[in-house]
Design an enzyme around this catalytic site. Sequence first.
Site, PDB file in Angstrom:
ATOM      1  N   VAL A   2       0.839  -1.212   0.000  1.00 20.00           N
ATOM      2  CA  VAL A   2       0.000   0.000   0.000  1.00 20.00           C
ATOM      3  C   VAL A   2       0.872   1.259   0.000  1.00 20.00           C
ATOM      4  O   VAL A   2       0.626   2.214  -0.743  1.00 20.00           O
ATOM      5  CB  VAL A   2      -0.937   0.027   1.231  1.00 20.00           C
TER       6      VAL A   2
ATOM      7  N   THR B 243       9.135  -6.328   5.218  1.00 16.76           N
ATOM      8  CA  THR B 243       8.262  -6.993   4.242  1.00 16.76           C
ATOM      9  C   THR B 243       8.134  -6.181   2.959  1.00 16.76           C
ATOM     10  O   THR B 243       7.524  -6.644   1.997  1.00 16.76           O
ATOM     11  CB  THR B 243       6.854  -7.212   4.825  1.00 16.76           C
TER      12      THR B 243
ATOM     13  N   LEU C 275      13.741   7.406  16.258  1.00 15.28           N
ATOM     14  CA  LEU C 275      13.821   7.808  14.847  1.00 15.28           C
ATOM     15  C   LEU C 275      15.184   8.440  14.550  1.00 15.28           C
ATOM     16  O   LEU C 275      15.738   9.150  15.399  1.00 15.28           O
ATOM     17  CB  LEU C 275      12.715   8.818  14.532  1.00 15.28           C
TER      18      LEU C 275
ATOM     19  N   LEU D 124       2.146   3.496   8.042  1.00 17.62           N
ATOM     20  CA  LEU D 124       1.766   2.201   7.457  1.00 17.62           C
ATOM     21  C   LEU D 124       2.762   1.110   7.821  1.00 17.62           C
ATOM     22  O   LEU D 124       2.657  -0.017   7.323  1.00 17.62           O
ATOM     23  CB  LEU D 124       1.686   2.322   5.921  1.00 17.62           C
TER      24      LEU D 124
ATOM     25  N   ASN E  60       6.634   6.534  18.580  1.00 17.86           N
ATOM     26  CA  ASN E  60       7.741   7.343  18.046  1.00 17.86           C
ATOM     27  C   ASN E  60       7.240   8.358  17.020  1.00 17.86           C
ATOM     28  O   ASN E  60       7.662   9.517  17.013  1.00 17.86           O
ATOM     29  CB  ASN E  60       8.804   6.441  17.406  1.00 17.86           C
TER      30      ASN E  60
ATOM     31  N   TYR F 269      -0.847  -8.757  16.106  1.00 24.09           N
ATOM     32  CA  TYR F 269      -1.222  -7.760  15.101  1.00 24.09           C
ATOM     33  C   TYR F 269      -2.450  -6.982  15.573  1.00 24.09           C
ATOM     34  O   TYR F 269      -2.438  -5.753  15.644  1.00 24.09           O
ATOM     35  CB  TYR F 269      -1.511  -8.484  13.791  1.00 24.09           C
TER      36      TYR F 269
HETATM   37  P1  NAD Z   1       3.283  -4.572   3.604  1.00 25.46           P
HETATM   38  O1  NAD Z   1       3.832  -5.629   4.470  1.00 25.46           O
HETATM   39  O2  NAD Z   1       3.365  -4.729   2.142  1.00 25.46           O
HETATM   40  O3  NAD Z   1       3.933  -3.162   3.956  1.00 25.46           O
HETATM   41  C1  NAD Z   1       4.346  -2.811   5.255  1.00 25.46           C
HETATM   42  C2  NAD Z   1       5.620  -2.001   5.132  1.00 25.46           C
HETATM   43  O4  NAD Z   1       6.053  -1.624   6.461  1.00 25.46           O
HETATM   44  C3  NAD Z   1       6.765  -2.790   4.501  1.00 25.46           C
HETATM   45  O5  NAD Z   1       7.436  -1.997   3.542  1.00 25.46           O
HETATM   46  C4  NAD Z   1       7.664  -3.125   5.678  1.00 25.46           C
HETATM   47  O6  NAD Z   1       9.020  -3.296   5.306  1.00 25.46           O
HETATM   48  C5  NAD Z   1       7.447  -1.924   6.572  1.00 25.46           C
HETATM   49  N1  NAD Z   1       7.713  -2.229   7.991  1.00 25.46           N
HETATM   50  C6  NAD Z   1       7.226  -3.259   8.712  1.00 25.46           C
HETATM   51  N2  NAD Z   1       7.668  -3.192   9.973  1.00 25.46           N
HETATM   52  C7  NAD Z   1       8.458  -2.088  10.050  1.00 25.46           C
HETATM   53  C8  NAD Z   1       9.207  -1.486  11.085  1.00 25.46           C
HETATM   54  N3  NAD Z   1       9.246  -2.003  12.317  1.00 25.46           N
HETATM   55  N4  NAD Z   1       9.901  -0.361  10.796  1.00 25.46           N
HETATM   56  C9  NAD Z   1       9.881   0.173   9.560  1.00 25.46           C
HETATM   57  N5  NAD Z   1       9.185  -0.353   8.531  1.00 25.46           N
HETATM   58  C10 NAD Z   1       8.490  -1.482   8.778  1.00 25.46           C
HETATM   59  O7  NAD Z   1       1.763  -4.361   4.055  1.00 25.46           O
HETATM   60  P2  NAD Z   1       0.610  -3.504   3.357  1.00 25.46           P
HETATM   61  O8  NAD Z   1      -0.401  -4.413   2.840  1.00 25.46           O
HETATM   62  O9  NAD Z   1       1.211  -2.497   2.440  1.00 25.46           O
HETATM   63  O10 NAD Z   1      -0.011  -2.766   4.622  1.00 25.46           O
HETATM   64  C11 NAD Z   1       0.354  -1.432   4.936  1.00 25.46           C
HETATM   65  C12 NAD Z   1      -0.328  -1.018   6.226  1.00 25.46           C
HETATM   66  O11 NAD Z   1      -1.743  -1.083   6.065  1.00 25.46           O
HETATM   67  C13 NAD Z   1       0.031  -1.903   7.411  1.00 25.46           C
HETATM   68  O12 NAD Z   1       0.178  -1.096   8.556  1.00 25.46           O
HETATM   69  C14 NAD Z   1      -1.165  -2.796   7.559  1.00 25.46           C
HETATM   70  O13 NAD Z   1      -1.354  -3.205   8.893  1.00 25.46           O
HETATM   71  C15 NAD Z   1      -2.303  -1.898   7.091  1.00 25.46           C
HETATM   72  N6  NAD Z   1      -3.405  -2.699   6.549  1.00 25.46           N
HETATM   73  C16 NAD Z   1      -3.269  -3.315   5.339  1.00 25.46           C
HETATM   74  C17 NAD Z   1      -4.312  -4.101   4.861  1.00 25.46           C
HETATM   75  C18 NAD Z   1      -4.216  -4.804   3.531  1.00 25.46           C
HETATM   76  O14 NAD Z   1      -5.122  -5.560   3.188  1.00 25.46           O
HETATM   77  N7  NAD Z   1      -3.188  -4.578   2.743  1.00 25.46           N
HETATM   78  C19 NAD Z   1      -5.475  -4.260   5.628  1.00 25.46           C
HETATM   79  C20 NAD Z   1      -5.558  -3.631   6.857  1.00 25.46           C
HETATM   80  C21 NAD Z   1      -4.515  -2.831   7.303  1.00 25.46           C
END
Ligand code: NAD
Length: 347
Positions: free
Chosen positions: A18, A41, A67, A81, A107, A153
């Site tokens: 996203v 991820t 940070l 995100l 943070n 989560y």
């Molecule tokens: P994703 O795993 O593709 O992206 C998450 C990003 O966060 C990745 O680039 C990862 O490297 C980064 N990340 C993870 N932990 C981190 C940390 N500790 N420090 C710095 N970076 C970190 O997931 P997504 O599908 O793109 O989801 C993005 C956000 O939207 C997430 O917070 C997720 O919980 C929320 N969300 C997504 C969905 C969905 O269906 N895609 C649904 C509900 C909520």
Amino acid sequence: MKNGKARQVLVAGGAGFVGSHLCDALLAEGHHVVCLDSFLTGRRRNIRHLYRDSRFDLVEADVVEPLPPRLKRRFDYVYNLACPASPPLYQADPEHTLLTSVLGTRNLLHLCEDTGARLLMASTSEIYGDPEVHPQVESYRGCVNTTGPRACYDEGKRAAETLCFDFERGGRAEVRVARIFNTYGPRLDAFDGRVVSNVITQALAGDPVTIYGDGRQTRSFCYVDDLVDGLMRLMTYEGPPPGPVNLGNPTELTINELVERVLRITDSGSPVTRKPLPVDDPTRRRPDVTRAREVLGWSAKTPVDEGLRRTVAWFEEEREREEGRREDTRTVGAGFSERTPDSAVSI
Ligand code: NAD
Ligand code: UDP
């Protein structure tokens, strides 16, 4: 540019599925974007096309840690995100997942408090757990198992919401909380174990398509461009604090129906194989999007079949690119087709 002014925007998790689309959309609107990501991820290829844009910057760091000093500067908007979203991935290191939501959000909230930025928290439909109220409306408080494997989560996101609303109540930061329902589209990681990427990858390869349980559990799938539009509207909304806002496509499908659609769109003869339902897998999910419609004038526009067609087209291009790369290097390694999506997940 909408609103006529270039903003300074931080996107934590900007290299993810996203987040990378959000970076694209913000830059397309003329804003300056700093992507903060640990690549836990996320993938460099999701954002590599932005490296040459002078308005784009990348900071590699983990939001759990303090940070980096170069982020202690003025931002207008901070999108949080950063958090793995796929169940096998967020369960791989549950302690870190929980801390990512809690300490990471803290943070970023402190950064907002110090600099006057507004924070948008990417929360989730998972905060409703296995819901007893259907469709899920924002006033529903949820039904989460605190001791199960999804809790790292779900509870992390619930605590992050709590932090956001405490900062808002205390006048410490302006916050927006989006409760995001299942989202899909190009740049989903073929191997992160989520259902849309799994079944498309399997169907295109002619491999058995995995359905967990009897497939009668439901989800409501939103196309990523619609979600990004909703996130940006919520961030820039200037009325009274809206509280949490569901963002999702209310078209509810059983997993069996989703698989039928993917098999039809890919014209695949893949057989279906059943696997056990994961523990605490929610039985049904559908957003009530009245608040998003009334407050933001937002609703998902992309019909599921159309979104799936675009996603399938992207996965087909990826397969071709990967095959080209393998032919170029003539190596035998962990390529696109050597791993299986259901075995999932090398981080
Ligand atoms: P994703 O795993 O593709 O992206 C998450 C990003 O966060 C990745 O680039 C990862 O490297 C980064 N990340 C993870 N932990 C981190 C940390 N500790 N420090 C710095 N970076 C970190 O997931 P997504 O599908 O793109 O989801 C993005 C956000 O939207 C997430 O917070 C997720 O919980 C929320 N969300 C997504 C969905 C969905 O269906 N895609 C649904 C509900 C909520
Ligand atoms: N699922 C499935 N086959 C798969 C992957 C997932 O049947 O290959 C199911 C999963 O059990 C859940 C639904 O599809 O009921 C959505 O799973 P996903 O991991 O994408 O999202 P979440 O469970 O977090 O909503």
